[in-house]
Design a protein around this motif. Structure first.
Motif, PDB file in Angstrom:
ATOM      1  N   ASP A   1       0.852  -1.194   0.000  1.00 46.68           N
ATOM      2  CA  ASP A   1       0.000   0.000   0.000  1.00 46.68           C
ATOM      3  C   ASP A   1       0.886   1.242   0.000  1.00 46.68           C
ATOM      4  OD1 ASP A   1      -2.403  -1.257  -0.080  1.00 46.68           O
ATOM      5  OD2 ASP A   1      -2.839  -1.091   2.059  1.00 46.68           O
ATOM      6  N   GLY A   2       0.651   2.114  -0.956  1.00 46.25           N
ATOM      7  CA  GLY A   2       1.454   3.320  -1.081  1.00 46.25           C
ATOM      8  C   GLY A   2       2.710   3.132  -1.915  1.00 46.25           C
ATOM      9  N   ILE A   3       3.039   1.879  -2.280  1.00 46.82           N
ATOM     10  CA  ILE A   3       4.216   1.609  -3.114  1.00 46.82           C
ATOM     11  C   ILE A   3       3.854   1.699  -4.592  1.00 46.82           C
ATOM     12  CG2 ILE A   3       5.969  -0.094  -3.731  1.00 46.82           C
ATOM     13  CD1 ILE A   3       6.291   1.083  -0.936  1.00 46.82           C
ATOM     14  N   PHE A   4       2.670   1.189  -4.933  1.00 39.60           N
ATOM     15  CA  PHE A   4       2.208   1.271  -6.311  1.00 39.60           C
ATOM     16  C   PHE A   4       0.706   1.506  -6.333  1.00 39.60           C
ATOM     17  CE2 PHE A   4       1.445  -3.251  -5.414  1.00 39.60           C
ATOM     18  CZ  PHE A   4       0.179  -3.431  -5.964  1.00 39.60           C
ATOM     19  N   PHE A   5       0.217   1.951  -7.477  1.00 41.89           N
ATOM     20  CA  PHE A   5      -1.214   2.109  -7.706  1.00 41.89           C
ATOM     21  C   PHE A   5      -1.586   1.256  -8.910  1.00 41.89           C
ATOM     22  CE2 PHE A   5       0.230   5.962  -5.648  1.00 41.89           C
ATOM     23  CZ  PHE A   5      -0.692   6.114  -4.623  1.00 41.89           C
ATOM     24  N   ALA A   6      -2.603   0.419  -8.740  1.00 42.18           N
ATOM     25  CA  ALA A   6      -3.069  -0.447  -9.823  1.00 42.18           C
ATOM     26  C   ALA A   6      -4.243   0.219 -10.522  1.00 42.18           C
ATOM     27  CB  ALA A   6      -3.487  -1.804  -9.273  1.00 42.18           C
ATOM     28  N   ALA A   7      -4.092   0.477 -11.812  1.00 44.53           N
ATOM     29  CA  ALA A   7      -5.148   1.112 -12.599  1.00 44.53           C
ATOM     30  C   ALA A   7      -5.844   0.043 -13.443  1.00 44.53           C
ATOM     31  CB  ALA A   7      -4.549   2.193 -13.496  1.00 44.53           C
ATOM     32  N   ILE A   8      -7.159   0.010 -13.365  1.00 43.03           N
ATOM     33  CA  ILE A   8      -7.939  -1.044 -14.006  1.00 43.03           C
ATOM     34  C   ILE A   8      -8.566  -0.503 -15.282  1.00 43.03           C
ATOM     35  CG2 ILE A   8      -9.590  -2.887 -13.600  1.00 43.03           C
ATOM     36  CD1 ILE A   8      -7.276  -2.580 -11.488  1.00 43.03           C
ATOM     37  N   LYS A   9      -8.128  -1.007 -16.416  1.00 45.51           N
ATOM     38  CA  LYS A   9      -8.579  -0.497 -17.709  1.00 45.51           C
ATOM     39  C   LYS A   9     -10.082  -0.679 -17.907  1.00 45.51           C
ATOM     40  CE  LYS A   9      -4.141  -1.805 -19.763  1.00 45.51           C
ATOM     41  NZ  LYS A   9      -3.481  -2.681 -20.749  1.00 45.51           N
ATOM     42  N   SER A  10     -10.630  -1.789 -17.430  1.00 50.02           N
ATOM     43  CA  SER A  10     -12.038  -2.096 -17.682  1.00 50.02           C
ATOM     44  C   SER A  10     -12.996  -1.226 -16.886  1.00 50.02           C
ATOM     45  CB  SER A  10     -12.317  -3.570 -17.373  1.00 50.02           C
ATOM     46  OG  SER A  10     -11.895  -3.890 -16.046  1.00 50.02           O
ATOM     47  N   THR A  11     -12.538  -0.669 -15.770  1.00 51.90           N
ATOM     48  CA  THR A  11     -13.414   0.153 -14.931  1.00 51.90           C
ATOM     49  C   THR A  11     -13.015   1.622 -14.892  1.00 51.90           C
ATOM     50  OG1 THR A  11     -12.093  -0.335 -12.954  1.00 51.90           O
ATOM     51  CG2 THR A  11     -13.948  -1.817 -13.440  1.00 51.90           C
ATOM     52  N   GLY A  12     -11.767   1.933 -15.274  1.00 46.40           N
ATOM     53  CA  GLY A  12     -11.315   3.319 -15.268  1.00 46.40           C
ATOM     54  C   GLY A  12     -10.963   3.843 -13.897  1.00 46.40           C
ATOM     55  N   ILE A  13     -10.732   2.940 -12.916  1.00 44.07           N
ATOM     56  CA  ILE A  13     -10.371   3.375 -11.569  1.00 44.07           C
ATOM     57  C   ILE A  13      -8.953   2.923 -11.248  1.00 44.07           C
ATOM     58  CG2 ILE A  13     -12.762   3.241 -10.789  1.00 44.07           C
ATOM     59  CD1 ILE A  13     -11.984   0.664  -9.286  1.00 44.07           C
TER      60      ILE A  13
ATOM     61  N   LYS B   1     -10.986  -8.680  -8.216  1.00 38.91           N
ATOM     62  CA  LYS B   1      -9.667  -8.533  -8.842  1.00 38.91           C
ATOM     63  C   LYS B   1      -9.767  -8.665 -10.368  1.00 38.91           C
ATOM     64  CE  LYS B   1      -8.001  -7.918  -4.862  1.00 38.91           C
ATOM     65  NZ  LYS B   1      -7.809  -6.518  -4.445  1.00 38.91           N
ATOM     66  N   PRO B   2      -9.102  -7.765 -11.066  1.00 36.02           N
ATOM     67  CA  PRO B   2      -9.131  -7.793 -12.532  1.00 36.02           C
ATOM     68  C   PRO B   2      -8.137  -8.810 -13.084  1.00 36.02           C
ATOM     69  CG  PRO B   2      -7.754  -6.002 -11.794  1.00 36.02           C
ATOM     70  CD  PRO B   2      -8.297  -6.644 -10.548  1.00 36.02           C
ATOM     71  N   LYS B   3      -8.221  -9.064 -14.376  1.00 34.19           N
ATOM     72  CA  LYS B   3      -7.221  -9.877 -15.051  1.00 34.19           C
ATOM     73  C   LYS B   3      -5.935  -9.056 -15.195  1.00 34.19           C
ATOM     74  CE  LYS B   3     -10.592 -12.498 -17.767  1.00 34.19           C
ATOM     75  NZ  LYS B   3     -11.068 -12.835 -19.143  1.00 34.19           N
ATOM     76  N   PHE B   4      -4.815  -9.763 -15.280  1.00 28.90           N
ATOM     77  CA  PHE B   4      -3.527  -9.094 -15.376  1.00 28.90           C
ATOM     78  C   PHE B   4      -3.458  -8.149 -16.577  1.00 28.90           C
ATOM     79  CE2 PHE B   4       0.829  -9.028 -17.122  1.00 28.90           C
ATOM     80  CZ  PHE B   4       1.503  -8.453 -16.055  1.00 28.90           C
ATOM     81  N   GLU B   5      -4.003  -8.607 -17.714  1.00 31.10           N
ATOM     82  CA  GLU B   5      -3.925  -7.793 -18.930  1.00 31.10           C
ATOM     83  C   GLU B   5      -4.766  -6.527 -18.856  1.00 31.10           C
ATOM     84  OE1 GLU B   5      -6.643 -11.380 -19.909  1.00 31.10           O
ATOM     85  OE2 GLU B   5      -4.812 -10.981 -18.767  1.00 31.10           O
ATOM     86  N   ASN B   6      -5.635  -6.440 -17.860  1.00 28.54           N
ATOM     87  CA  ASN B   6      -6.470  -5.247 -17.687  1.00 28.54           C
ATOM     88  C   ASN B   6      -5.879  -4.259 -16.690  1.00 28.54           C
ATOM     89  OD1 ASN B   6      -8.457  -5.892 -19.526  1.00 28.54           O
ATOM     90  ND2 ASN B   6      -9.695  -7.007 -18.039  1.00 28.54           N
ATOM     91  N   CYS B   7      -4.627  -4.497 -16.281  1.00 37.01           N
ATOM     92  CA  CYS B   7      -4.011  -3.646 -15.256  1.00 37.01           C
ATOM     93  C   CYS B   7      -2.831  -2.842 -15.813  1.00 37.01           C
ATOM     94  CB  CYS B   7      -3.493  -4.493 -14.099  1.00 37.01           C
ATOM     95  SG  CYS B   7      -4.766  -5.327 -13.155  1.00 37.01           S
ATOM     96  N   ASP B   8      -2.787  -1.585 -15.415  1.00 38.79           N
ATOM     97  CA  ASP B   8      -1.595  -0.768 -15.547  1.00 38.79           C
ATOM     98  C   ASP B   8      -1.126  -0.452 -14.132  1.00 38.79           C
ATOM     99  OD1 ASP B   8      -1.455  -0.599 -18.324  1.00 38.79           O
ATOM    100  OD2 ASP B   8      -2.853   1.088 -18.398  1.00 38.79           O
ATOM    101  N   PHE B   9       0.173  -0.263 -13.959  1.00 42.84           N
ATOM    102  CA  PHE B   9       0.706   0.013 -12.629  1.00 42.84           C
ATOM    103  C   PHE B   9       1.504   1.320 -12.646  1.00 42.84           C
ATOM    104  CE2 PHE B   9       0.050  -4.533 -12.843  1.00 42.84           C
ATOM    105  CZ  PHE B   9      -0.610  -4.796 -11.658  1.00 42.84           C
TER     106      PHE B   9
END
Length: 350
Positions: free
Chosen positions: A23-35, A45-53
């Protein structure tokens, strides 16, 4: 955005396991939800391919993601004061809004207190947050509109009603004229942050770090001056720019050859030409430039012209320092300026 595949997989595993150490080390951005969330978010939890970090929240905001309402990633490790919570809620209700002093009064908030609390919690100013959210939407709209715009352009539309300009709601409409110029927007990753480039097939019009203060105004002025419409994509010139920037940052630099479109006063253009004559690996002071222009009293004017430069790195305003040897200001931030100067010293030695 984090590109290292091993690190991304490690962060994804931490997200699956809700590992509080991250927590606070990275932020996971979810492409399918925009959050975007932090590691211990309770959401599905999203699929790996739907995540940006991302390592910084501002990067996620600029990419068009909004904070998750479940885990409230920006509040970690703090609890949100009510004033801050109110500001975030209001921004989300109208993220395209530009905030003014009277907007705080309408909410019954003392602006100085609210800004201070916001900075304490988020480690960024409220203006940074609201601006990053607004710009992120604009950048995302450009990307989302690519397919439709490409189809409309392919059908031969040349008028303002012929295709959608994704920046229009965020940055306003350009002045009505007969001829419309189409500029292509591309995002270019660098070791010190993502950059936004605007170009057509002939010239590069803008190259700035995406979180530079005043970027919206720069784009507004450019759009208005050229009656430009902006689409997302690439072209031959942007591909050339990306290759030359990659060579520059890798230390195999042989010089920039991308043609530049310079629009400014005669004095500004004179300053920009001098900037391009400062050898790589060397610096000049604002006073040096003023003297070369024939008037030692124009140090401040030189500084203003330096700040008005819209093409970072290629017009090397980062090579200008203060007379006492300190770095001086830089639109991209002093840390970037220091990085660029050190990089160029290394290139010069090779």
């Amino acid at each position: 955005m984090i590109e290292n595949e091993q690190l991304k997989e490690r962060y994804y595993q931490a997200l699956l396991e809700r590992d509080a150490q991250f927590d606070g080390i990275f932020f996971a951005a979810i492409k399918s939800t925009g959050i975007f969330c932090h590691a211990t978010c309770r959401a599905r939890k999203p699929k790996f391919e739907n995540c940006d970090f991302y390592e910084r929240a501002e990067e996620a905001l600029l990419a068009g993601y909004r904070p998750c309402k479940i885990c409230q990633p920006l509040s970690y490790p703090h609890q949100l004061p009510e004033e801050v919570r109110m500001l975030i809620t209001t921004v989300e209700a109208n993220p395209e809004k530009r905030w003014r002093e009277e907007d705080f009064k309408r909410l019954g908030l003392h602006s100085a207190t609210a800004r201070r609390q916001f900075k304490e919690v988020y480690d960024m100013t409220f203006v940074q947050y609201a601006r990053a959210r607004r710009m992120g939407l604009a950048f995302k709209n450009i990307k989302d509109g690519q397919t439709v715009i490409d189809q409309q352009l392919a059908m031969g539309y040349q008028s303002s009603s012929g295709f959608n300009d994704a920046f229009s709601r965020i940055m306003g409409n350009p002045v009505k004229k007969t001829t419309i110029k189409v500029l292509t927007a591309a995002f270019i990753a660098t070791p010190i942050g993502r950059m936004l480039a605007l170009a057509d097939e002939e010239y590069l019009y803008l190259l700035e770090f995406e979180n530079r203060r005043g970027l919206e105004r720069e784009i507004e002025r450019l759009r208005s001056r050229l009656n430009a419409r902006i689409i997302h994509g690439t072209n031959t010139l942007l591909q050339q720019l990306e290759k030359e920037l990659a060579a520059y940052f890798s230390g195999t630099f042989a010089g920039f050859t991308v043609p530049l479109y310079l629009s400014g006063s005669a004095f500004q253009q004179a300053v920009w030409k001098l900037l391009q004559k400062i050898p790589l690996g060397e610096t000049a002071t604002y006073k040096d430039l003023a003297l070369k222009l024939g008037d030692s009293n124009k140090v401040r004017a030189v500084g203003n012209a330096n700040g008005a430069n819209q093409i970072a790195i290629l017009i090397p305003c980062h090579r200008v320092i203060a007379s006492d040897g300190s770095l001086g200001g830089y639109g991209g931030g002093k840390e970037r300026k220091k990085y660029l100067l050190e990089l160029e010293k290394k290139i010069k030695k090779t």
